[in-house]
Write an enzyme that holds these catalytic residues in place. Structure first.
Site, short mmCIF file in Angstrom:
data_model
loop_
_atom_site.label_atom_id
_atom_site.label_comp_id
_atom_site.label_asym_id
_atom_site.label_seq_id
_atom_site.Cartn_x
_atom_site.Cartn_y
_atom_site.Cartn_z
N THR A 273 -3.06 5.42 -4.12
CA THR A 273 -1.95 6.17 -3.50
C THR A 273 -0.64 5.93 -4.27
OG1 THR A 273 -1.73 4.33 -1.96
CG2 THR A 273 -2.89 6.26 -1.18
N THR A 274 -0.41 4.67 -4.66
CA THR A 274 0.82 4.34 -5.41
C THR A 274 0.79 5.04 -6.76
OG1 THR A 274 0.72 2.19 -4.33
CG2 THR A 274 2.30 2.42 -6.11
N ASP B 121 0.86 -1.19 0.00
CA ASP B 121 0.00 0.00 0.00
C ASP B 121 0.89 1.24 0.00
OD1 ASP B 121 -2.58 1.38 0.38
OD2 ASP B 121 -1.73 1.93 2.30
N ASP C 261 -9.01 0.03 1.82
CA ASP C 261 -9.06 0.52 0.44
C ASP C 261 -10.36 0.13 -0.24
OD1 ASP C 261 -6.56 1.41 0.98
OD2 ASP C 261 -5.53 0.38 -0.65
#
Length: 555
Positions: free
Chosen positions: A101-102, A68, A397
């Site tokens: 997010t990545t 994550d 998520d």
């Protein structure tokens, strides 16, 4: 180093204090871009279903295994100010939409890398920033145009989105079953306001306990309390539970001022103790008189009160968290009362069963079968502590993307298809631009393609072949062609049922382009010198994340 100013008589004027440093112009820009690119490189290999995990060991030796993006960057103690800005991007993306997010960090890194090429050709930073901002607007508009509009409470669509979010995680094997649990949980707490739905994910409680396997994870239509029943003589299970939620203590409260009792006779002592017992019994009688057979107390329960409650066959739990009390009220329809005098039958909540169960070595109380719960619990199980921790992050998520789609009911295909389509649309639009902004817009489109290219690379495909192929497919009008990482081919991701919320893609593009533009505008970095000999005595140490705390740095 700082350039000293000199007066007409040749006297040196020190503007910055001793030990300060200054980077200017191209050098400052390059340093910042290099730091940001490095952060993007760290998380890039974690992108997609074939992405790898990172093992992070903190200063105390605690281990976190995750893929994550937000968790990785939170755990890494980043010092460089420009790199910190990328960490902030991942944090805000996580708080806002929960997923992507990545991707946001990878895209921001790619935008800076492409900008560097233009800076080498002497294109001014401001021109690049203007081009980027216009291109970002165009990319978001293009995605809004092609996005599939859905009904917000369509369970089938929500399960597809939740499943896609978890297929890149450790829990991918159980993604289908977990996605169904997540969707049921979120739909239970979703509330309709006019024509829209609003979801407060605080109402989905996530409890985790190692033991069993991920397949044993379950949804409780009610609340799980990590507390045990206070007295061994109480029932361990109550059916058709009528629940009283009390935030006042089941104890004799001490007076606020000092009080003394002069006891001259042993019978007075007995009277005094009997009076205390009578007061406690009165509290218990009040609870039982309104028909309550379960009591959850936020404060303590006196031993005498425990005895009387056990005698009355009431199941009691003490020292429940305030957040759990709120969730219990929402789940069972009870009202939290902070005064025994006010307690009435109307304040009681209802649940089909309240039962103490052994979960591994602990005893927990399950409040299940609430009629129309507006708060529910997901109980995560897994082989080890590390696995349940990562499963919790994955479910967070999935809960967030389900919330995103309910609140903004539009989806796009995953597997990098949305980014590839946005890149194609931006390239077509850039041809109409005049001047150097066109170069910036073209570079923006190339940066967008970094996401599908990274997915292809992580899946073991040839990145150049993959890029050429998906470009050709999008030019032919195949708007949903992306990277099928499992088969290592370019496929129509719509047919593969891989979907992501439009809200997530918008957030990724906007936040990445904003942070890239901010870093590109910086042409001078002035760093204050560190104080010698550590922080001054008498406080000042232990600052926040930004290293303030008396360290002589000012943000």
């Amino acid at each position: 180093m700082a350039i000293p100013a000199v007066t007409s008589s040749g006297q040196t004027v020190l503007i910055l204090k001793e030990g300060s440093s200054q980077n200017r112009g191209k050098e400052a820009q390059r340093n910042n871009i290099a730091a940001a690119k490095l952060i993007a490189e760290i998380v890039k290999t974690s992108l997609g279903p074939r992405g790898m995990d990172k093992m992070l060991v903190d200063s105390l030796g605690d281990v976190t295994i995750t893929n994550d993006g937000a968790t990785m960057l939170k755990e890494i103690d980043v010092q460089h100010p420009a790199a910190k800005m990328l960490v902030e991007v991942s944090k805000t993306t996580d708080n806002e939409v929960g997923d992507g997010t990545t991707s946001a960090v990878v895209l921001a890194g790619a935008l800076l890398e492409k900008a560097e090429e233009l800076l080498d050709k002497n294109v001014h930073s401001t021109v690049i920033v203007d081009g980027y901002m216009k291109a970002a607007k165009k990319a978001v508009a293009a995605l809004q145009e092609v996005a599939e509009k859905i009904t917000p409470d369509s369970r089938e669509w929500l399960v597809k989105v939740a499943r896609t979010s978890m297929q890149t995680k450790l829990v991918s094997k159980e993604a289908q079953d977990l996605a169904e649990l997540v969707v049921d949980a979120v739909l239970a707490v979703a509330e309709k306001q006019d024509t829209k739905y609003v979801v407060d994910i605080e109402n989905v409680k996530v409890e985790k306990k190692p033991g069993g396997s991920l397949g044993d994870t379950k949804l409780v239509q009610g609340i799980v309390l990590d507390k045990e029943v206070v007295h061994s003589g109480m029932p361990k299970r109550v059916d058709k539970a009528k629940i009283a939620l009390v935030s006042a203590p089941f104890e004799i409260e001490k007076t606020e001022f000092d009080a003394k009792l002069n006891i001259t006779d042993p019978s007075m002592m007995k009277k005094f103790l009997d009076e205390e017992t009578k007061m406690l019994k009165g509290m218990v009688d009040k609870v039982t008189s309104i028909g309550a057979n379960v009591v959850v107390c936020q404060k303590g329960i006196d031993d005498v009160a425990q005895h009387y409650l056990a005698k009355a066959n009431v199941l009691a739990v003490r020292r429940a968290k305030e957040s759990d009390m709120t969730k219990l009220a929402k789940a069972t329809g009870a009202r939290v009362v902070n005064n025994f005098e006010d307690l009435s039958e109307k304040d009681l909540g209802y649940a089909a069963t309240v039962e103490e169960r052994k979960v591994e070595e602990d005893k927990w109380v399950f409040v299940e079968g609430a009629k129309n719960p507006k708060a529910v619990t997901l109980l995560i199980r897994g082989g080890t502590q590390r696995i349940v921790d990562e499963a919790e992050r994955s479910l967070h998520d999935a809960i967030m993307v389900t919330k995103d789609v309910i609140e903004k009911p539009a989806v796009v295909a995953g597997g990098g298809a949305a980014e590839a389509e946005a890149a194609y649309q931006v390239l077509k639009w850039a041809e109409k631009l005049s001047g150097r902004e066109q170069l910036a817009a073209q570079k923006f489109a190339e940066a967008l393609e970094t996401i599908p290219v990274a997915l292809a690379e992580n899946a073991g495909m040839d990145p150049i072949d993959a890029q050429v192929e998906f470009r050709a497919k999008h030019a032919e009008g195949g708007k949903w062609f992306g990277i099928d990482a499992h088969e290592g081919k370019i496929k129509d991701m719509y047919l593969k049922q891989v979907f992501e919320p439009l809200a997530v893609k918008e957030q990724i593009i906007r936040s990445a382009s904003e942070v890239a533009s901010m870093i590109l505008r910086i042409d001078d970095v002035i760093a204050a010198g560190k104080m010698k000999g550590g922080p001054p005595k008498g406080g000042g140490g232990g600052g926040g994340e930004d290293g303030g705390g008396g360290g002589g740095e000012f943000d």
